[in-house]
Design a protein around this motif. Structure first.
Motif, mmCIF file in Angstrom:
data_model
loop_
_atom_site.group_PDB
_atom_site.id
_atom_site.type_symbol
_atom_site.label_atom_id
_atom_site.label_comp_id
_atom_site.label_asym_id
_atom_site.label_seq_id
_atom_site.Cartn_x
_atom_site.Cartn_y
_atom_site.Cartn_z
ATOM 1 N N PRO A 133 0.785 -1.231 0.171
ATOM 2 C CA PRO A 133 0.168 -0.188 0.057
ATOM 3 C C PRO A 133 0.993 1.407 0.008
ATOM 4 C CG PRO A 133 -0.779 -1.438 1.670
ATOM 5 C CD PRO A 133 0.712 -1.982 1.264
ATOM 6 N N THR A 182 -1.287 -8.892 -2.054
ATOM 7 C CA THR A 182 -1.590 -7.403 -2.824
ATOM 8 C C THR A 182 -1.794 -6.299 -1.607
ATOM 9 O OG1 THR A 182 -4.016 -7.827 -2.624
ATOM 10 C CG2 THR A 182 -2.927 -8.961 -4.526
ATOM 11 N N ALA A 183 -1.825 -5.431 -2.615
ATOM 12 C CA ALA A 183 -1.730 -4.009 -1.773
ATOM 13 C C ALA A 183 -3.195 -3.948 -0.797
ATOM 14 C CB ALA A 183 -1.414 -2.497 -2.533
ATOM 15 N N GLU A 184 -4.287 -4.468 -1.439
ATOM 16 C CA GLU A 184 -5.651 -4.593 -0.912
ATOM 17 C C GLU A 184 -5.549 -5.279 0.264
ATOM 18 O OE1 GLU A 184 -10.310 -4.990 -2.023
ATOM 19 O OE2 GLU A 184 -8.484 -5.632 -3.336
ATOM 20 N N GLU A 187 -3.546 -3.918 3.222
ATOM 21 C CA GLU A 187 -4.320 -2.654 3.687
ATOM 22 C C GLU A 187 -5.369 -3.071 4.660
ATOM 23 O OE1 GLU A 187 -4.239 1.182 4.261
ATOM 24 O OE2 GLU A 187 -3.698 0.917 2.048
ATOM 25 N N ASN A 188 -5.974 -4.273 4.194
ATOM 26 C CA ASN A 188 -7.128 -4.671 5.154
ATOM 27 C C ASN A 188 -6.842 -5.795 6.357
ATOM 28 O OD1 ASN A 188 -8.973 -3.003 3.590
ATOM 29 N ND2 ASN A 188 -9.126 -4.546 2.013
#
Length: 316
Positions: A133, A182-184, A187-188
């Protein structure tokens, strides 16, 4: 108890059995600091290090070094040059994953930064495969007993400070394979409570699977202080805790090292004189552990300490 209080208690009782500044060859005119942990391949030991001139900032390269003597490391000729800062490694299956921070500029100033990740079975030639992220450092991976991968995140900023009081948090999630990083997803990652106090920040530097099923964390914990002239000093401490990936409980958080534990030396700037940016540990045959750390943002050091996860299991 504040982190300053924890630091005072640690300094009164600390047991440091050995300390050294690492020497790096074939990089004359450059500092090497904020290294990865050492790792073995084909009977030799290697590490990645951040290479940068003392007078420059955010203009770093990550290079590979081979151990050529006691606390002596030499640049591997012809090895890849990565435009990154603060490298770290994880061993996932038969692959090495190397991550670091990539800084982006605009109009001559730092615009933002991302975590970049490289992977491969051949450590001399790792391939980029994903990005973390925006403005997130200290993302770390650990292979779990079932072959899945634990992912630690480290959001930091005004939004985090406003909601939690601390300048950063640590998140944790689990993925099935590296292709899911992944960045998602990062991030979560749900946050872990109870690690940082008001105004403090830090993150995971190296995560180790323990034979108890828990995860041993070697990280850094930070706060702001003032020097004798009233100038701001950023204090970076080596710390450890144990994380249960099932209950999501963090326990046994404690300081394991500070700048005073390492031999005296310079710092890149005045406000980094009390900085020990953790790399991780390597266990020793005598049951103790060698703790590696960047110091002063211009050197790397090693200290020998008691095994920091005593009573919680051994490294797998």
């Amino acid at each position: 108890m504040t982190l300053l209080d924890q630091r005072i208690q640690f300094e009164e009782k600390k047991k440091i059995y050995d300390s050294s500044i690492l020497t790096f060859n074939e990089v004359e005119g450059f500092d090497v600091y904020n290294i990865s942990i050492p790792f073995e391949r084909s009977g030799k030991r290697y590490l990645f290090g951040r290479v940068e001139r003392r007078e420059e900032w955010a203009r770093s390269w990550v290079r590979l070094f081979e151990e050529t003597g006691h606390d002596e490391w030499t640049l591997v000729p012809g090895s890849m040059i990565y435009t990154l800062e603060d490298p770290y490694i994880s061993l996932i299956g038969n692959e090495i994953v190397m991550g670091g921070t990539h800084v982006q500029y605009e109009a001559g100033r730092v615009k933002t930064y991302f975590g970049y990740f490289h992977r491969g079975t051949e450590f001399l030639n790792l391939y980029y495969f994903t990005t973390g992220p925006n403005k997130m450092k200290d993302i770390r991976l650990v292979e779990l007993s079932d072959g899945k991968i634990g992912v630690f995140s480290r959001p930091r900023g005004a939004e985090t400070r406003g909601e939690y009081g601390s300048e950063s948090m640590i998140g944790f999630t689990i993925i099935d394979c590296l292709d899911q990083l992944t960045a998602e997803v990062i991030e979560n990652a749900p946050y872990i409570d109870g690690i940082f106090g008001e105004g403090e920040w830090g993150g995971v530097n190296q995560a180790y699977l323990l034979d108890s099923g828990k995860i041993g964390i070697i990280g850094h914990n930070c706060y702001r202080d003032r020097d004798a002239e009233g100038g701001e000093v950023k204090v970076y401490l080596n710390m450890a805790f144990v994380f249960d990936p099932v209950t999501r409980e963090a326990t046994d958080l404690h300081v394991i090292g500070s700048r005073t534990c390492y031999p005296a030396g310079p710092s890149k700037t005045r406000h980094l004189v009390d900085c020990a940016f953790t790399a991780g540990i390597v266990t020793r045959p005598d049951g103790k552990a060698d703790l590696y750390s960047g110091i002063g943002d211009c050197q790397a050091g090693r200290i020998t300490i008691d095994y920091p996860f005593e009573g919680h299991g051994q490294l797998v």
